[in-house]
Motif scaffolding. Structure first.
Motif, PDB file in Angstrom:
ATOM      1  N   GLY A  94     -14.174  11.718   2.359  1.00  0.00           N
ATOM      2  CA  GLY A  94     -15.480  11.606   3.010  1.00  0.00           C
ATOM      3  C   GLY A  94     -15.736  12.736   3.986  1.00  0.00           C
ATOM      4  N   ASN A  95     -14.668  13.124   4.708  1.00  0.00           N
ATOM      5  CA  ASN A  95     -14.758  14.287   5.593  1.00  0.00           C
ATOM      6  C   ASN A  95     -15.988  14.187   6.498  1.00  0.00           C
ATOM      7  N   ILE A  96     -16.739  15.265   6.641  1.00  0.00           N
ATOM      8  CA  ILE A  96     -17.876  15.303   7.568  1.00  0.00           C
ATOM      9  C   ILE A  96     -18.976  14.334   7.130  1.00  0.00           C
ATOM     10  N   THR A  97     -19.050  14.006   5.825  1.00  0.00           N
ATOM     11  CA  THR A  97     -20.119  13.104   5.369  1.00  0.00           C
ATOM     12  C   THR A  97     -19.882  11.673   5.855  1.00  0.00           C
ATOM     13  N   ARG A  98     -18.676  11.404   6.361  1.00  0.00           N
ATOM     14  CA  ARG A  98     -18.405  10.096   6.974  1.00  0.00           C
ATOM     15  C   ARG A  98     -19.308   9.859   8.189  1.00  0.00           C
ATOM     16  N   PHE A  99     -19.796  10.964   8.756  1.00  0.00           N
ATOM     17  CA  PHE A  99     -20.555  10.855  10.003  1.00  0.00           C
ATOM     18  C   PHE A  99     -22.056  10.743   9.760  1.00  0.00           C
ATOM     19  N   CYS A 100     -22.476  10.750   8.486  1.00  0.00           N
ATOM     20  CA  CYS A 100     -23.906  10.685   8.184  1.00  0.00           C
ATOM     21  C   CYS A 100     -24.465   9.292   8.509  1.00  0.00           C
ATOM     22  N   ARG A 101     -25.643   9.270   9.127  1.00  0.00           N
ATOM     23  CA  ARG A 101     -26.289   7.989   9.398  1.00  0.00           C
ATOM     24  C   ARG A 101     -27.719   7.980   8.860  1.00  0.00           C
ATOM     25  N   GLY A 102     -28.012   8.906   7.946  1.00  0.00           N
ATOM     26  CA  GLY A 102     -29.351   8.959   7.359  1.00  0.00           C
ATOM     27  C   GLY A 102     -30.368   9.572   8.309  1.00  0.00           C
ATOM     28  N   GLY A 103     -31.632   9.560   7.874  1.00  0.00           N
ATOM     29  CA  GLY A 103     -32.712  10.055   8.726  1.00  0.00           C
ATOM     30  C   GLY A 103     -32.959  11.542   8.631  1.00  0.00           C
ATOM     31  N   GLN A 104     -32.192  12.231   7.756  1.00  0.00           N
ATOM     32  CA  GLN A 104     -32.351  13.688   7.676  1.00  0.00           C
ATOM     33  C   GLN A 104     -33.389  14.058   6.631  1.00  0.00           C
ATOM     34  N   MET A 105     -33.884  15.312   6.708  1.00  0.00           N
ATOM     35  CA  MET A 105     -34.762  15.839   5.662  1.00  0.00           C
ATOM     36  C   MET A 105     -33.915  16.115   4.427  1.00  0.00           C
ATOM     37  N   ASN A 106     -34.424  16.097   3.217  1.00  0.00           N
ATOM     38  CA  ASN A 106     -35.724  15.520   2.949  1.00  0.00           C
ATOM     39  C   ASN A 106     -35.566  14.175   2.256  1.00  0.00           C
ATOM     40  N   GLN A 107     -34.339  13.620   2.366  1.00  0.00           N
ATOM     41  CA  GLN A 107     -34.068  12.302   1.806  1.00  0.00           C
ATOM     42  C   GLN A 107     -33.514  11.414   2.928  1.00  0.00           C
ATOM     43  N   PRO A 108     -34.386  10.984   3.843  1.00  0.00           N
ATOM     44  CA  PRO A 108     -33.892  10.252   5.024  1.00  0.00           C
ATOM     45  C   PRO A 108     -33.170   8.949   4.681  1.00  0.00           C
ATOM     46  N   GLN A 109     -33.451   8.425   3.486  1.00  0.00           N
ATOM     47  CA  GLN A 109     -32.821   7.150   3.110  1.00  0.00           C
ATOM     48  C   GLN A 109     -31.390   7.321   2.598  1.00  0.00           C
ATOM     49  N   HIS A 110     -30.955   8.552   2.399  1.00  0.00           N
ATOM     50  CA  HIS A 110     -29.572   8.782   1.962  1.00  0.00           C
ATOM     51  C   HIS A 110     -28.639   8.719   3.164  1.00  0.00           C
ATOM     52  N   GLU A 111     -27.928   7.612   3.301  1.00  0.00           N
ATOM     53  CA  GLU A 111     -27.044   7.528   4.466  1.00  0.00           C
ATOM     54  C   GLU A 111     -25.656   7.032   4.149  1.00  0.00           C
ATOM     55  N   GLY A 112     -25.431   6.576   2.907  1.00  0.00           N
ATOM     56  CA  GLY A 112     -24.101   6.073   2.562  1.00  0.00           C
ATOM     57  C   GLY A 112     -23.384   7.029   1.641  1.00  0.00           C
ATOM     58  N   PHE A 113     -22.317   7.633   2.128  1.00  0.00           N
ATOM     59  CA  PHE A 113     -21.558   8.585   1.311  1.00  0.00           C
ATOM     60  C   PHE A 113     -20.111   8.113   1.194  1.00  0.00           C
ATOM     61  N   LEU A 114     -19.621   8.027  -0.039  1.00  0.00           N
ATOM     62  CA  LEU A 114     -18.266   7.539  -0.246  1.00  0.00           C
ATOM     63  C   LEU A 114     -17.394   8.604  -0.893  1.00  0.00           C
ATOM     64  N   PRO A 115     -16.128   8.669  -0.480  1.00  0.00           N
ATOM     65  CA  PRO A 115     -15.192   9.509  -1.203  1.00  0.00           C
ATOM     66  C   PRO A 115     -15.136   9.022  -2.656  1.00  0.00           C
ATOM     67  N   ILE A 116     -14.922   9.934  -3.588  1.00  0.00           N
ATOM     68  CA  ILE A 116     -15.039   9.542  -4.996  1.00  0.00           C
ATOM     69  C   ILE A 116     -14.029   8.456  -5.374  1.00  0.00           C
ATOM     70  N   GLY A 117     -12.919   8.398  -4.652  1.00  0.00           N
ATOM     71  CA  GLY A 117     -11.887   7.398  -4.949  1.00  0.00           C
ATOM     72  C   GLY A 117     -12.332   5.974  -4.659  1.00  0.00           C
ATOM     73  N   ASP A 118     -13.428   5.814  -3.925  1.00  0.00           N
ATOM     74  CA  ASP A 118     -13.947   4.461  -3.701  1.00  0.00           C
ATOM     75  C   ASP A 118     -14.745   3.965  -4.904  1.00  0.00           C
ATOM     76  N   LEU A 119     -15.056   4.861  -5.837  1.00  0.00           N
ATOM     77  CA  LEU A 119     -15.838   4.476  -7.017  1.00  0.00           C
ATOM     78  C   LEU A 119     -15.081   4.643  -8.327  1.00  0.00           C
ATOM     79  N   ILE A 120     -14.211   5.641  -8.404  1.00  0.00           N
ATOM     80  CA  ILE A 120     -13.461   5.862  -9.650  1.00  0.00           C
ATOM     81  C   ILE A 120     -11.982   6.086  -9.321  1.00  0.00           C
ATOM     82  N   ASP A 121     -11.146   6.020 -10.354  1.00  0.00           N
ATOM     83  CA  ASP A 121      -9.739   6.381 -10.172  1.00  0.00           C
ATOM     84  C   ASP A 121      -9.628   7.895 -10.123  1.00  0.00           C
TER      85      ASP A 121
END
Lengths: 254, 288
Positions: A94-121
């Motif tokens: 997740g690195n720096i994207t762990r700190f995202c809380r949304g609200g940014q341009m130009n997709q303010p609704q994008h606020e949940g970022f997961l390391p790929i291992g949380d979704l796939i092996d």
């Protein structure tokens, strides 16, 4: 070279720093592409629209779970790649994207970022921000030997990659705290300073011979713990450092 | 394998009286770096230099003979020399780096070259890695307590510390000598040393220590191709006086004995970590 492996670079939510690192092997990249690997997918460098089948997928960036395309692409990557490598801190942890809380341009609704291992092996982690060109190069050479080498080369490549496979099994969270919880608390730190040298944001200084971690500065890339000689250390591999370094140098000759 | 791979082992000391004057033993590390600096084999070296507290080491980048001379001698405390391994290639701009370190620091260095997770453009800049024999190391506070409490000596007045012949030695500026039995030092060892399985810096290019040779001399293991090359050139240049290892007392057998003792003891502790407290939970094993 008929016997190349196929490699793709899958770009999730990352800054392209990992790809720049991959390309930063300069003529080394050309050698890799000449001798060992065909780049079959790479948004930045190759005109391919859909994720094809490939031997190795290098995935940069974390997955934005508020974007269905990202989720579909990571699932597709797993389906189409024999080996999935999480390239860099965002894909691994997740690195720096762990700190995202949304609200940014130009997709303010994008606020949940997961390391790929949380979704796939994931098969292999390459931590760090950015992962270094030499580390990526070493993994590329070893992945080639694992898939195409003779028995001896396969064994060496397996031993070399094992720690990164173990990191991939160990979890999707990293932090400077790992140095405290996994090394110092465990009575394993001997004060060499590797963690301080490895930290890309200088969050670690050495006080009275032990790491002092400024947790506010830490971006959670995983470099410090992976660099620590007491996180993983294989005598089988490191005792052969001379031979391995010579072999990698030889492999990288044009 | 307790002594690691080596091409030769030899008794040696520097031929430079200025280096020997404040050297810990044979002045091997200082002489090697001074020679390599003169010859352009290295641009500088990461060494354990002095700091503003007595006998507290501070990693420093020595790029001149004077800086090397200032860092002579052993300070029995933790000097995180690896902390400068990236910085030395950045703000110091070194392309050919020398490094002295304990066996664990040599392990950290070689792991860093094979797995440069956070060490970009560092691996190919290591020109000479010198390892020193090491039984264990002490936090600085441990040194204060050993010298001031157990030894009843102000650390400010100490001219040299030494461990040898089964004792911890304190020499003062005014010529007094205090010795402590090693038994009292053990409790102050840093815990991380107890899982270490290397006594003679197996992964260095050249490793050295006092054990095995007479006072004022050092035992030297020449290990890697790089180390072999530099050692041969240094000998040819007259940087060292040497004697065959089998001609000196106490000789290689003592090195083997101490290495075996350390590794056996620590291997046992390492295995015990799996069941240490009888609670069915293991402490982590760093070696995979």
């Amino acid at each position: 070279m008929a016997d190349k492996i196929t490699v793709g670079h899958v770009h999730m939510s990352g800054c392209t720093g990992c790809l720049v690192s991959f390309a930063d092997t300069y003529e080394g990249l050309l050698t890799i592409l000449d001798k060992y690997a065909d780049l079959v997918y790479c948004l930045t460098l190759a005109d391919v629209r859909h994720i094809p089948e490939m031997d190795v997928a290098l995935v940069e960036g974390s997955v934005c779970i508020n974007d269905h395309l990202s989720v579909e692409e990571i699932i597709e990557t797993r389906k189409n790649a024999k080996i999935v490598v999480a390239l860099g801190g965002c894909a691994c942890y997740g690195n720096i994207t762990r700190f995202c809380r949304g609200g940014q341009m130009n997709q303010p609704q994008h606020e949940g970022f997961l390391p790929i291992g949380d979704l796939i092996d994931v098969d292999v982690y390459i931590p760090g921000c950015a992962p270094t060109p030499q580390q990526i190069r070493n993994v590329c050479v070893m992945a080639y030997l694992l898939l195409k080498g003779n028995d001896e080369q396969k064994a060496l490549a397996g031993a070399y990659l094992t720690p990164f496979m173990n990191l991939a099994k160990a979890g999707t969270e990293a932090c400077g705290c790992d140095i405290m919880t996994q090394v110092i608390n465990q009575g394993l730190c001997m004060g060499c300073g590797s963690c301080a040298a490895a930290c890309p944001v200088r969050a670690i200084s050495m006080e009275y011979g032990k790491p002092q971690i400024e947790r506010d500065l830490c971006i959670k890339c995983g470099a410090c713990y992976a660099q620590c000689p007491r996180s993983f250390f294989s005598f089988d591999v490191v005792n052969q450092y001379e031979g391995i370094m010579d072999a990698i140098d030889a492999a990288m000759q044009p | 394998m307790v002594l690691g791979n080596y091409k030769q082992v030899i008794a040696a000391r520097s031929t430079d009286p200025e280096i020997l004057r404040k050297a810990q033993d044979g002045g091997i590390v200082t002489q090697l770096f001074a020679y390599a600096l003169d010859e352009g084999i290295i641009d500088g070296a990461i060494v354990a230099g002095p700091s503003d507290e007595p006998f507290k080491p501070e990693p420093m980048v020595a790029t001149t003979r004077e800086e090397l001379l200032a860092s002579r001698g052993t300070r029995y405390s933790i000097s995180p020399n690896m902390a400068l391994i990236k910085e030395v290639t950045r703000s110091y701009g070194l392309d050919k780096v020398g490094l002295v370190g304990t066996p664990c620091q040599m392990q950290a260095l070689r792991k860093g070259q094979l797995y440069p997770v956070g060490l970009r453009d560092v691996a190919d800049k290591i020109a000479l890695a010198v390892g020193i024999f090491c039984m264990e190391n002490f936090p600085y506070q441990g040194i204060i307590q050993l010298v001031e409490d157990h030894g009843a000596t102000k650390l400010d007045n100490v001219s040299k510390l030494d461990i040898g012949k089964g004792k911890f030695w304190i020499y003062t500026e005014r010529g007094a000598t205090v010795d402590l039995p090693l038994k009292v030092t053990h409790k102050y060892e840093q815990p991380g040393c107890h899982v270490c399985l290397d006594y003679v810096a197996n992964l260095a290019d050249i490793s050295t220590g006092s054990v095995g040779t007479p006072d004022g001399w050092s035992s030297v293991f020449v290990r890697s191709a790089k180390g072999d090359d530099i050692w041969a050139k240094a000998i040819a240049a007259g940087a060292f006086e040497t004697k065959p290892m089998d001609s000196v007392k106490p000789g290689i057998d003592l090195v083997t004995k101490l290495a075996t003792d350390k590794i056996t003891k620590n291997q046992k502790y390492l295995e015990s970590r799996a069941t240490e407290y009888g609670v069915g939970k293991a402490l982590r094993n760093p070696y995979i």
